[in-house]
Scaffold this active site. Structure first.
Site, PDB file in Angstrom:
ATOM      1  N   GLU A   1    -149.545  52.503  -6.282  1.00 31.95           N
ATOM      2  CA  GLU A   1    -150.204  53.285  -7.335  1.00 31.95           C
ATOM      3  C   GLU A   1    -150.235  52.533  -8.660  1.00 31.95           C
ATOM      4  O   GLU A   1    -149.944  53.085  -9.725  1.00 31.95           O
ATOM      5  CB  GLU A   1    -149.522  54.649  -7.489  1.00 31.95           C
ATOM      6  CG  GLU A   1    -149.552  55.451  -6.202  1.00 31.95           C
ATOM      7  CD  GLU A   1    -149.034  56.871  -6.339  1.00 31.95           C
ATOM      8  OE1 GLU A   1    -148.246  57.142  -7.246  1.00 31.95           O
ATOM      9  OE2 GLU A   1    -149.446  57.707  -5.520  1.00 31.95           O
TER      10      GLU A   1
ATOM     11  N   ASN B   1    -142.395  55.182 -12.091  1.00 33.50           N
ATOM     12  CA  ASN B   1    -143.506  54.516 -12.803  1.00 33.50           C
ATOM     13  C   ASN B   1    -142.868  54.055 -14.107  1.00 33.50           C
ATOM     14  O   ASN B   1    -142.953  54.711 -15.134  1.00 33.50           O
ATOM     15  CB  ASN B   1    -144.660  55.486 -13.045  1.00 33.50           C
ATOM     16  CG  ASN B   1    -145.340  55.859 -11.738  1.00 33.50           C
ATOM     17  OD1 ASN B   1    -145.409  55.053 -10.812  1.00 33.50           O
ATOM     18  ND2 ASN B   1    -145.830  57.090 -11.651  1.00 33.50           N
TER      19      ASN B   1
ATOM     20  N   ASP C   1    -146.977  62.574   1.208  1.00 37.47           N
ATOM     21  CA  ASP C   1    -146.472  62.666  -0.161  1.00 37.47           C
ATOM     22  C   ASP C   1    -145.941  64.070  -0.447  1.00 37.47           C
ATOM     23  O   ASP C   1    -146.553  64.811  -1.207  1.00 37.47           O
ATOM     24  CB  ASP C   1    -147.616  62.320  -1.135  1.00 37.47           C
ATOM     25  CG  ASP C   1    -147.135  62.185  -2.567  1.00 37.47           C
ATOM     26  OD1 ASP C   1    -145.924  62.063  -2.766  1.00 37.47           O
ATOM     27  OD2 ASP C   1    -147.989  62.192  -3.468  1.00 37.47           O
TER      28      ASP C   1
ATOM     29  N   GLU D   1    -136.008  60.182   0.606  1.00 38.09           N
ATOM     30  CA  GLU D   1    -136.379  60.749  -0.696  1.00 38.09           C
ATOM     31  C   GLU D   1    -137.013  62.114  -0.469  1.00 38.09           C
ATOM     32  O   GLU D   1    -137.995  62.233   0.259  1.00 38.09           O
ATOM     33  CB  GLU D   1    -137.356  59.808  -1.409  1.00 38.09           C
ATOM     34  CG  GLU D   1    -137.786  60.305  -2.783  1.00 38.09           C
ATOM     35  CD  GLU D   1    -138.693  59.301  -3.503  1.00 38.09           C
ATOM     36  OE1 GLU D   1    -138.348  58.093  -3.528  1.00 38.09           O
ATOM     37  OE2 GLU D   1    -139.746  59.724  -4.011  1.00 38.09           O
TER      38      GLU D   1
ATOM     39  N   GLU E   1    -143.093  63.285 -15.365  1.00 40.21           N
ATOM     40  CA  GLU E   1    -144.145  63.250 -14.351  1.00 40.21           C
ATOM     41  C   GLU E   1    -143.789  64.265 -13.271  1.00 40.21           C
ATOM     42  O   GLU E   1    -142.686  64.251 -12.721  1.00 40.21           O
ATOM     43  CB  GLU E   1    -144.253  61.832 -13.765  1.00 40.21           C
ATOM     44  CG  GLU E   1    -145.373  61.730 -12.755  1.00 40.21           C
ATOM     45  CD  GLU E   1    -145.923  60.316 -12.609  1.00 40.21           C
ATOM     46  OE1 GLU E   1    -145.562  59.440 -13.402  1.00 40.21           O
ATOM     47  OE2 GLU E   1    -146.726  60.111 -11.675  1.00 40.21           O
ATOM     48  N   ARG E   2    -144.745  65.145 -13.001  1.00 43.68           N
ATOM     49  CA  ARG E   2    -144.535  66.229 -12.023  1.00 43.68           C
ATOM     50  C   ARG E   2    -143.341  67.113 -12.412  1.00 43.68           C
ATOM     51  O   ARG E   2    -142.631  67.621 -11.544  1.00 43.68           O
ATOM     52  CB  ARG E   2    -144.325  65.694 -10.600  1.00 43.68           C
ATOM     53  CG  ARG E   2    -145.342  64.659 -10.174  1.00 43.68           C
ATOM     54  CD  ARG E   2    -146.753  65.127 -10.303  1.00 43.68           C
ATOM     55  NE  ARG E   2    -147.705  64.079  -9.941  1.00 43.68           N
ATOM     56  CZ  ARG E   2    -149.013  64.209 -10.078  1.00 43.68           C
ATOM     57  NH1 ARG E   2    -149.531  65.312 -10.571  1.00 43.68           N
ATOM     58  NH2 ARG E   2    -149.803  63.237  -9.719  1.00 43.68           N
TER      59      ARG E   2
ATOM     60  N   LYS F   1    -139.823  58.415   1.741  1.00 45.55           N
ATOM     61  CA  LYS F   1    -140.109  59.845   1.555  1.00 45.55           C
ATOM     62  C   LYS F   1    -139.942  60.586   2.876  1.00 45.55           C
ATOM     63  O   LYS F   1    -140.121  59.999   3.947  1.00 45.55           O
ATOM     64  CB  LYS F   1    -141.518  60.053   1.005  1.00 45.55           C
ATOM     65  CG  LYS F   1    -141.647  59.675  -0.467  1.00 45.55           C
ATOM     66  CD  LYS F   1    -142.966  60.134  -1.093  1.00 45.55           C
ATOM     67  CE  LYS F   1    -143.018  59.680  -2.548  1.00 45.55           C
ATOM     68  NZ  LYS F   1    -144.221  60.127  -3.278  1.00 45.55           N
TER      69      LYS F   1
ATOM     70  N   GLU G   1    -143.968  69.713  -6.696  1.00 42.64           N
ATOM     71  CA  GLU G   1    -145.301  69.184  -7.027  1.00 42.64           C
ATOM     72  C   GLU G   1    -146.401  69.836  -6.187  1.00 42.64           C
ATOM     73  O   GLU G   1    -147.426  70.249  -6.710  1.00 42.64           O
ATOM     74  CB  GLU G   1    -145.310  67.666  -6.827  1.00 42.64           C
ATOM     75  CG  GLU G   1    -146.666  67.038  -7.053  1.00 42.64           C
ATOM     76  CD  GLU G   1    -146.657  65.516  -6.896  1.00 42.64           C
ATOM     77  OE1 GLU G   1    -145.576  64.940  -6.691  1.00 42.64           O
ATOM     78  OE2 GLU G   1    -147.742  64.910  -6.966  1.00 42.64           O
TER      79      GLU G   1
ATOM     80  N   ARG H   1    -138.470  51.465  -2.861  1.00 44.79           N
ATOM     81  CA  ARG H   1    -139.240  52.572  -2.269  1.00 44.79           C
ATOM     82  C   ARG H   1    -140.268  52.073  -1.249  1.00 44.79           C
ATOM     83  O   ARG H   1    -140.930  51.050  -1.464  1.00 44.79           O
ATOM     84  CB  ARG H   1    -139.945  53.373  -3.356  1.00 44.79           C
ATOM     85  CG  ARG H   1    -138.951  54.092  -4.241  1.00 44.79           C
ATOM     86  CD  ARG H   1    -139.647  54.815  -5.347  1.00 44.79           C
ATOM     87  NE  ARG H   1    -140.016  56.171  -5.030  1.00 44.79           N
ATOM     88  CZ  ARG H   1    -141.197  56.691  -5.265  1.00 44.79           C
ATOM     89  NH1 ARG H   1    -142.180  55.971  -5.746  1.00 44.79           N
ATOM     90  NH2 ARG H   1    -141.434  57.968  -5.004  1.00 44.79           N
TER      91      ARG H   1
ATOM     92  N   LYS I   1    -140.204  51.044  -7.647  1.00 44.83           N
ATOM     93  CA  LYS I   1    -141.499  51.362  -7.025  1.00 44.83           C
ATOM     94  C   LYS I   1    -142.370  50.135  -7.277  1.00 44.83           C
ATOM     95  O   LYS I   1    -142.664  49.815  -8.435  1.00 44.83           O
ATOM     96  CB  LYS I   1    -142.099  52.606  -7.686  1.00 44.83           C
ATOM     97  CG  LYS I   1    -143.550  52.897  -7.303  1.00 44.83           C
ATOM     98  CD  LYS I   1    -144.017  54.216  -7.940  1.00 44.83           C
ATOM     99  CE  LYS I   1    -145.470  54.517  -7.649  1.00 44.83           C
ATOM    100  NZ  LYS I   1    -145.912  55.813  -8.196  1.00 44.83           N
TER     101      LYS I   1
HETATM  102  C1  GCV Z   1    -144.044  59.006  -9.655  1.00 47.72           C
HETATM  103  C2  GCV Z   1    -147.219  60.960  -5.947  1.00 47.72           C
HETATM  104  C3  GCV Z   1    -147.119  61.687  -7.255  1.00 47.72           C
HETATM  105  C4  GCV Z   1    -146.910  60.719  -8.397  1.00 47.72           C
HETATM  106  C5  GCV Z   1    -145.641  59.929  -8.108  1.00 47.72           C
HETATM  107  C6  GCV Z   1    -145.825  59.206  -6.769  1.00 47.72           C
HETATM  108  C7  GCV Z   1    -144.570  58.471  -6.361  1.00 47.72           C
HETATM  109  O1  GCV Z   1    -148.375  60.199  -5.894  1.00 47.72           O
HETATM  110  O2  GCV Z   1    -148.240  62.471  -7.439  1.00 47.72           O
HETATM  111  O3  GCV Z   1    -146.774  61.439  -9.583  1.00 47.72           O
HETATM  112  O4  GCV Z   1    -145.354  59.007  -9.135  1.00 47.72           O
HETATM  113  O5  GCV Z   1    -146.092  60.151  -5.781  1.00 47.72           O
HETATM  114  O6  GCV Z   1    -143.771  59.058  -5.661  1.00 47.72           O
HETATM  115  O7  GCV Z   1    -144.391  57.323  -6.753  1.00 47.72           O
END
Ligand code: GCV
Length: 939
Positions: A312, A231, A385, A407, A189-190, A380, A413, A345, A308
């Protein structure tokens, strides 16, 4: 005296260092012959040990370093000794062996003495060992000694004098982690450098690349890695996966790196079959206690877990009426007997631009003091983000009674992915250095997360990784400087960006002073340049769902540009109240439009376009100037790299030259998209330049009919002080034809043009690049993604898949779950039928599809002869790869498709002399949906 060969030692210790010095000495002679350094592919990252080319320095080094003394059985010390023998042998151009004991002057000793420098610290000094002159690296523990060994090698790679070396150093942050967003199917992811570095499918078999990975991390002081995506797929902690991962954890352990897992909070339900994941449920508590004990039986020194939750779509404690602290403490209690930790997180939001900046603070601030001692809240760097410019997260200053860590995102990204050079160390340094004033002036983020301010033992920093399985790890070779920089800053946030960049450049490209100066300049200026042509004055999210393509039309809620002004009001007085989350004087500075720093102005305030910045420029003029200047800066960066051609090996030079070509294209697109949008929104002319422009009429892909004329509508405008006659067309494409259309526009006027375009018949996903001419005026151009589908009357068969009732594309036949196979049919499902969905967008082909989480089979009559079968897959939401098997063999597989993206899969089929049926099995990764929107065979 016992002489132990390096190979023998290395085999004994279970440690092997990838780059052998013999390889380097061969490469040096190739250099002498060609006049160019030998080709490299970047796979060694900054762990390169070529022979020191300064003869005098090399002689001094050879006198100082004759052999390394075997440190005995301790595994991490063994790694340090192996790295030293390998690195010194390469740098000195002669073997520096490992010896069982001190054997005269020139010894290198690595050892442990708890008293020297604080946890994981080290000293490096010249001294005496067994009566001989020695270079002595003393770690407070084994990790410290390893870091000392890498430090010494770094000095030598940078050609520093070391005869009087006297270094004492220690890491400022206890947790210095890598976070991988790597999935079970090895997608990342990313991730922008290929698939996961971890080959789950091959494990427990390990690869040599794992050792390079571990050495790279250890060399910059990283002491832990979370190997899977937040995720999280619960299967990562299944017994089968644990058995696979144990040997990987062993490779990492030898380099002082602890393994961590991301957890899925619903694991008790997914893996354990429980009816709930409620943290207060006794069965759930027992399940986690047993599961975590099972994990520690397999990996006894596991660092712990990252979660997490309730973010989301991830499961978490909130659905059970519990808090984030309740959730974290559930895992913390279960991991405590094993000495592990849980990192929880704070990234929670509602996908709502208006609330996003506030949600984490509002959720976590009331929980201060409620988290267990072995829990850490991972925050973060900013409240949104990983945008290229955000203020420091207000939560850093709001949790005096809670362990906190930061973080960062190394993978780019939102900062150009692996196409744009954007060296993030200067940005990260600003966040580390941000003064929260939480405990009076000087309460920097850095002091809070290290534990210093509130006397906490746990804290630190994690970086979301940019490594993939590309040979050079990061696709853009200069992006590895970010990986390096994250480690170095995590070690000591007080290091200067300039010094970190310089160190990386010398290690990666050598010590040619012109080369070093130029690469350092490229790195250090790149963040500001990226800011210039992308996000002005703290505006964020000016992109599409790929988080790469500029599109100020997509998420207008973030920049709130209207006819009068722009920016997001986050003040207490008139906005969403965000500025009130900071301590004074930060809150008052942020609240006041006069005192707010220019670079955050549009993040915190909505202002008229005519608002004057400290530079004296108006906001709108700043937007125009920064975007035009930024694109010019990128052109200069590309030229700088061109000028380094004879100073870098041809392969690494060419790889990066190609990146700079793409970078310039993208910077130009950004300039055009943002300046163009601000012009049509404000209608204010640039004081310094004039142009005409095309801006997108549709923000998502439009569908065109292949093999037939379409009219593509373009929105055009005249940003010049006089009338302009505009002629628009399309950049030529193979097999396509197009015409032109014209319009006369007054100054500041706009209009639309319908340009005739005939795509080739074969279906494609393409990007149209309009052309625009208006005398000498510059043209700003926005690209338009398109999907072509052939006109049905030019196909042997054309099928629009979807629900039984939604509209079908003209000339296409319907395929829905209701179509079961029957003898003589053209197509139909065999076995269980799939599901279908209709998204209700206007386009009949793209709006609906058949789909399912389990594999389904479509029997298809292939006409006589050889044909290409085209299958359209995708959705307006993100979709996982769709795999198509024909008669049991994988014939095609799509990529992971972001929402609104589609892909045509092509499969060669042969119906023989009289036609035949074939079974097409459609599937995807477990738990996700495959998609099918259409199928065609051309006549
Ligand atoms: C791992 C953003 C990113 C997602 C990421 C999320 C997170 O939304 O686009 O890809 O998911 O952050 O940090 O949990």
């Amino acid at each position: 005296m016992t002489e132990v060969t390096r190979r023998g030692f290395v085999a004994g210790a279970g440690v092997a260092v990838a780059g052998s010095w013999l390889g380097w000495s061969g490469a040096q002679s190739a250099w002498a012959e060609t006049g160019l350094p030998p080709d490299e592919d970047g796979s060694r990252l900054w762990l390169r040990y070529p022979e020191v080319d300064d003869a005098a320095l090399r002689t001094t080094y050879r006198e100082l370093f004759r052999y390394v003394v075997d440190p005995g059985d301790a595994v991490v010390l063994g790694s340090a000794a192996a790295e030293l023998t390998d690195g010194l042998s390469g740098l000195l151009g002669q073997e520096v062996p490992l010896r069982g004991e001190v054997d005269g002057d020139g010894a290198v000793v690595v050892r442990v003495d708890e008293a020297v420098a604080g946890p994981e610290g080290f000293t490096i000094r010249r001294g005496e060992a067994g009566g001989a002159a020695a270079m002595i690296i003393t770690g407070s523990d084994e990790r410290g000694a390893l870091y000392g060994a890498f430090h010494l090698l770094r000095l030598l790679q940078s050609h520093k004098a070391v005869d009087r070396v006297d270094v004492t150093d220690r890491p400022r942050n206890p947790l210095r982690l890598a976070n991988h967003w790597d999935n079970l199917d090895r997608s990342v992811e990313r991730g922008y450098a290929g698939n996961s570095v971890f080959h789950w499918d091959e494990l427990p078999q390990t690869r040599p690349s794992y050792e390079v990975y571990a050495r790279a991390l250890a060399s910059v002081g990283i002491n832990g890695t979370v190997i899977n995506n937040v995720n999280a797929n619960a299967q990562f902690i299944s017994p089968a996966m644990l058995a696979k991962i144990a040997p990987l954890a062993g490779v990492l352990r030898a380099w002082g790196i602890s393994t961590y897992f991301s957890l899925n909070f619903a694991s008790p339900m997914i893996l354990g079959g429980l009816a709930t994941a409620d943290p207060f449920d006794t069965g759930v508590k027992d399940w986690w206690r047993d599961k975590i004990t099972e994990i520690y039986d397999v990996i006894p020194d596991l660092g712990g877990f990252l979660v997490k939750a309730d973010s989301e779509g991830q499961p978490g404690p909130i659905s059970y009426g519990r808090t984030h602290a309740d959730g974290a403490n559930l895992i913390a209690d279960a991991v405590k007997p094993h000495g592990g930790i849980v990192m929880w997180r704070a990234f929670v939001h509602d996908f709502n631009a208006l609330e996003w900046s506030n949600k984490a603070y509002e959720t976590f601030k009331p929980l201060d003091g409620k988290f267990a001692d072995n829990a850490v809240v991972q925050i973060k760097n900013g409240p949104i983000d990983f945008q290229v410019r955000e203020p420091a997260h207000p939560l850093f200053g709001a949790l005096p009674n809670t362990n906190a860590m930061m973080e960062l995102q190394i993978t780019q990204e939102y900062t150009g992915q692996s196409t744009h050079l954007c060296y993030l160390v200067p940005m990260w340094q600003e966040v580390y250095g941000f003064d929260t004033h939480a405990d009076g002036a000087g309460t920097t983020v850095s002091k809070i997360i290290s534990g210093e301010t509130y006397g906490r033992e746990l804290g630190g920093v994690a970086g979301v990784m940019n490594f993939g399985d590309d040979a050079d790890w990061t696709r853009h070779q200069l992006a590895a400087a970010n990986t390096h920089g994250h480690g170095r800053l995590a070690w000591n946030p007080g290091l200067k960006a300039r010094d970190i960049a310089d160190e990386w450049t010398r290690q990666t490209y050598g010590n040619d002073s012109r080369l070093v100066t130029k690469i350092n300049q490229l790195l250090l200026g790149s963040w500001q340049t990226y800011l210039d042509y992308t996000n002005p004055l703290g505006v964020s999210f000016l992109i599409k769902g790929d988080h790469f393509t500029p599109s100020p039309q997509t998420n207008t809620g973030w920049h709130q540009a209207d006819a009068e002004g722009t920016g997001f009001d986050r003040t207490v007085a008139t906005g969403n109240g965000y500025t009130g989350f900071y301590h004074r004087p930060v809150s008052t500075r942020y609240e006041s439009v006069e005192d707010c720093p220019d670079e955050l102005l549009l993040f915190l305030h909505h202002v008229p376009y005519g608002h004057r910045l400290r530079s004296g420029k108006t906001v709108i003029q700043h937007v125009y100037d920064s975007h035009f200047d930024g694109a010019v800066e990128v052109r200069a960066m590309r030229e700088t790299w061109q000028g380094l051609r004879r100073r870098i090996d041809a392969k690494r030079w060419a790889d990066t030259a190609e990146r700079f070509d793409r970078h310039l294209e993208q910077a130009t697109l950004w300039r055009d998209a943002i300046a163009g949008h601000y012009f049509v929104t404000s209608r204010i002319l640039d004081e310094r330049r004039s142009w005409v422009q095309v801006t997108p009429t549709a923000t998502s892909a439009i569908r065109l009919v292949g093999g037939q004329e379409n009219l593509v509508r373009l929105s055009v405008a005249n940003a010049s002080p006089g009338e302009a006659e505009l002629v628009a067309g399309q950049t030529p494409r193979d097999g396509w034809t197009s015409g032109t259309a014209g319009i006369v526009l007054p100054s500041r006027g706009d209009g639309t043009l319908d340009v005739p375009v005939t795509p080739s018949l074969a279906p494609q996903v393409a990007t149209l690049r309009p052309t625009l001419r208006a005398g000498q005026l510059t043209a700003l151009i926005a690209e338009q993604p398109v999907i072509t589908a052939p006109s049905g009357d030019q196909c042997l068969i054309a099928i629009d898949a979807g629900t039984a009732n939604s509209p079908v594309l003209a000339g296409y036949r319907r395929l829905s779950p209701a179509d079961r196979w029957a003898d003589g049919a053209a197509y139909g499902w065999v076995g269980s039928v799939p599901q279908s969905r209709d998204r209700n967008i206007p386009d009949p082909l793209l709006r609906d599809f058949v789909n399912d989480t389990t594999a389904r089979t479509l029997r298809f009559a292939i006409p006589a002869g050889a044909h290409t079968l085209y299958l359209l897959v995708g959705d307006v939401h993100d979709s996982f790869p769709t795999t198509v098997k024909i008669d049991g063999q994988v014939a095609a597989k799509s990529g992971f498709l972001l929402g609104g993206s589609f892909e045509w899969l092509t499969i060669e089929v042969d119906g023989g002399g009289s036609g035949r049926t074939a079974d097409l099995e459609l599937s995807t990764v477990p738990g996700q949906h495959w998609h099918l929107n259409g199928i065609v065979i051309l006549s």
